[in-house]
Structures are given as structure tokens and as C-alpha cells.
Scaffold this motif. Sequence first.
Motif, PDB file in Angstrom:
ATOM      1  N   VAL A 189      46.144  48.718  17.491  1.00 27.96           N
ATOM      2  CA  VAL A 189      44.689  48.913  17.490  1.00 27.96           C
ATOM      3  C   VAL A 189      44.304  50.009  18.479  1.00 27.96           C
ATOM      4  O   VAL A 189      43.562  50.939  18.143  1.00 27.96           O
ATOM      5  CB  VAL A 189      43.949  47.592  17.803  1.00 27.96           C
ATOM      6  CG1 VAL A 189      42.454  47.830  18.025  1.00 27.96           C
ATOM      7  CG2 VAL A 189      44.169  46.582  16.677  1.00 27.96           C
ATOM      8  N   LYS A 228      45.674  53.553  17.262  1.00 30.37           N
ATOM      9  CA  LYS A 228      45.050  54.115  16.056  1.00 30.37           C
ATOM     10  C   LYS A 228      43.546  54.324  16.198  1.00 30.37           C
ATOM     11  O   LYS A 228      42.993  55.237  15.580  1.00 30.37           O
ATOM     12  CB  LYS A 228      45.323  53.216  14.839  1.00 30.37           C
ATOM     13  CG  LYS A 228      46.799  53.043  14.525  1.00 30.37           C
ATOM     14  CD  LYS A 228      47.459  54.326  14.100  1.00 30.37           C
ATOM     15  CE  LYS A 228      48.903  54.072  13.685  1.00 30.37           C
ATOM     16  NZ  LYS A 228      49.582  55.283  13.250  1.00 30.37           N
ATOM     17  N   THR A 229      42.879  53.468  17.001  1.00 31.23           N
ATOM     18  CA  THR A 229      41.421  53.594  17.109  1.00 31.23           C
ATOM     19  C   THR A 229      40.981  54.289  18.391  1.00 31.23           C
ATOM     20  O   THR A 229      39.913  54.888  18.432  1.00 31.23           O
ATOM     21  CB  THR A 229      40.721  52.217  17.059  1.00 31.23           C
ATOM     22  OG1 THR A 229      41.015  51.482  18.247  1.00 31.23           O
ATOM     23  CG2 THR A 229      41.106  51.438  15.812  1.00 31.23           C
ATOM     24  N   ILE A 278      40.657  45.294  12.420  1.00 31.74           N
ATOM     25  CA  ILE A 278      41.668  46.306  12.078  1.00 31.74           C
ATOM     26  C   ILE A 278      42.894  45.626  11.464  1.00 31.74           C
ATOM     27  O   ILE A 278      43.403  44.640  11.996  1.00 31.74           O
ATOM     28  CB  ILE A 278      42.124  47.089  13.336  1.00 31.74           C
ATOM     29  CG1 ILE A 278      40.961  47.866  13.940  1.00 31.74           C
ATOM     30  CG2 ILE A 278      43.300  48.008  13.014  1.00 31.74           C
ATOM     31  CD1 ILE A 278      40.577  49.107  13.181  1.00 31.74           C
ATOM     32  N   ARG A 285      46.746  46.773   9.336  1.00 31.75           N
ATOM     33  CA  ARG A 285      47.724  47.850   9.152  1.00 31.75           C
ATOM     34  C   ARG A 285      48.123  47.850   7.686  1.00 31.75           C
ATOM     35  O   ARG A 285      48.554  46.834   7.160  1.00 31.75           O
ATOM     36  CB  ARG A 285      48.948  47.595  10.039  1.00 31.75           C
ATOM     37  CG  ARG A 285      50.028  48.667   9.943  1.00 31.75           C
ATOM     38  CD  ARG A 285      51.234  48.314  10.808  1.00 31.75           C
ATOM     39  NE  ARG A 285      51.797  47.019  10.493  1.00 31.75           N
ATOM     40  CZ  ARG A 285      52.611  46.759   9.468  1.00 31.75           C
ATOM     41  NH1 ARG A 285      52.953  47.720   8.636  1.00 31.75           N
ATOM     42  NH2 ARG A 285      53.076  45.547   9.273  1.00 31.75           N
ATOM     43  N   PRO A 288      45.729  52.678   9.616  1.00 29.98           N
ATOM     44  CA  PRO A 288      44.777  51.654  10.053  1.00 29.98           C
ATOM     45  C   PRO A 288      43.737  51.419   8.960  1.00 29.98           C
ATOM     46  O   PRO A 288      43.292  52.365   8.304  1.00 29.98           O
ATOM     47  CB  PRO A 288      44.136  52.270  11.300  1.00 29.98           C
ATOM     48  CG  PRO A 288      44.273  53.744  11.109  1.00 29.98           C
ATOM     49  CD  PRO A 288      45.535  53.953  10.308  1.00 29.98           C
ATOM     50  N   PRO A 341      40.570  55.883   9.973  1.00 29.05           N
ATOM     51  CA  PRO A 341      41.017  54.701   9.230  1.00 29.05           C
ATOM     52  C   PRO A 341      40.520  54.694   7.793  1.00 29.05           C
ATOM     53  O   PRO A 341      39.539  55.369   7.456  1.00 29.05           O
ATOM     54  CB  PRO A 341      40.370  53.552  10.003  1.00 29.05           C
ATOM     55  CG  PRO A 341      39.088  54.135  10.508  1.00 29.05           C
ATOM     56  CD  PRO A 341      39.405  55.587  10.805  1.00 29.05           C
ATOM     57  N   HIS A 383      37.360  57.298  15.906  1.00 24.86           N
ATOM     58  CA  HIS A 383      38.731  56.790  16.011  1.00 24.86           C
ATOM     59  C   HIS A 383      39.753  57.892  16.270  1.00 24.86           C
ATOM     60  O   HIS A 383      39.563  59.028  15.848  1.00 24.86           O
ATOM     61  CB  HIS A 383      39.093  56.047  14.719  1.00 24.86           C
ATOM     62  CG  HIS A 383      38.172  54.901  14.462  1.00 24.86           C
ATOM     63  ND1 HIS A 383      37.253  54.922  13.454  1.00 24.86           N
ATOM     64  CD2 HIS A 383      38.004  53.736  15.121  1.00 24.86           C
ATOM     65  CE1 HIS A 383      36.559  53.796  13.489  1.00 24.86           C
ATOM     66  NE2 HIS A 383      36.988  53.062  14.498  1.00 24.86           N
ATOM     67  N   ALA A 423      47.816  43.905  12.708  1.00 19.74           N
ATOM     68  CA  ALA A 423      47.693  44.994  13.686  1.00 19.74           C
ATOM     69  C   ALA A 423      47.661  44.355  15.068  1.00 19.74           C
ATOM     70  O   ALA A 423      46.738  43.604  15.377  1.00 19.74           O
ATOM     71  CB  ALA A 423      46.417  45.775  13.426  1.00 19.74           C
TER      72      ALA A 423
END
Length: 177
Positions: free
Chosen positions: A108, A111-112, A68, A70, A77, A128, A124, A103
Amino acid sequence: MNAHSPDNANDNANNNAALPEAAQRVAGLLAGLGHDKPVVMLPATGKTSAEAAAGLGCSVAEIAKSIIFRRVADDAPVLVIASGSNRVDEAKVAAVVGPLGKADARFVREKTGYAIGGVCPIGHAVAPVMLLDSDLFRYDSLWAAAGHPHAVFNLTPQELQRMTGAEVADVAQRQSA
């Protein structure tokens, strides 16, 4: 007995109940996509490609690792799924998606929805931007993280692309001669 019998469905439900919560969620997502292979728990961690490959008895290259980044422009992501034997070339990724930043573990997870070492290619918290390492298509079978550092699932590169809708790109660093 065929794979769609009620007995197998009950077996899968029982096996899924023994999985950690995030891996159960991934197993449910996979089932919803029609993927018929189970989530497998490794006896030891699969946080690195080498650890996962050792636990599975496959080559490191057959591990579909999730990295991942940014994206600087919009804090989005960026998920790069690469062959475990490849180091991701950030400049190649940035050429496709724009400038990248690091990231951290909080980013992580936020966002995931997964911890580092267990980031799954699907499911997620925030959709992303995704790229698939073109080298993954050299293999008949891959193993990807299933939401937990000990959980993985098996699929083909074609299934991975179909599930994620990710763009295929050359993202690997090349060794200079």
C-alpha cells in the motif's frame, strides 16, 4: 471577502503548513485541481470509517473509504473507494478488474505513497486501477482521507469521480434476506 482573495490564499497556505507532510501534499494537489475546501485534521484518528464519522459528525455512509487490493495478473494496485457503511465484495471487484490478491502495508505504501488509514483518492505513487462504489452517489457530501490517518477533505461524489476518473461500479456486498 471572496474565496479567491489574497488574504484567504495566505490563510490557506498558513493552515497547510500546519498539516503533516502527506496532508500538505494532498492540499496542494486539491488546490491544483481547483478544489476550494480545506484539508481538515481530526482530533482523533480517522483510520476507520466509524472513527472518521464520529470526529466529523456525519454518518458512516458519508465516509469515502479507500481499500487497496493487488491485481494478481500484473501486481497493479486496485483502489476501491466505497461508502463507509459498505463492505466491499471482492468477487464483484474481481469481475471488473480481474483476480485480486491481498495488499499488505508495504505494498500500500509503495504503490500509493500513503499509509493504511490515510490513503487518499488522488496523488498516488503508481496510478491505480480505480472503482467507485455506486452507493456513494446517494449522498450530497462525502469525506475522504487526505494522506494521513487524521486528515480528511470534503467533496461531492461527482467531484470525486471527476478528480479520479474512476469507473462507477456496484462493489458492495448485499445483505441476504
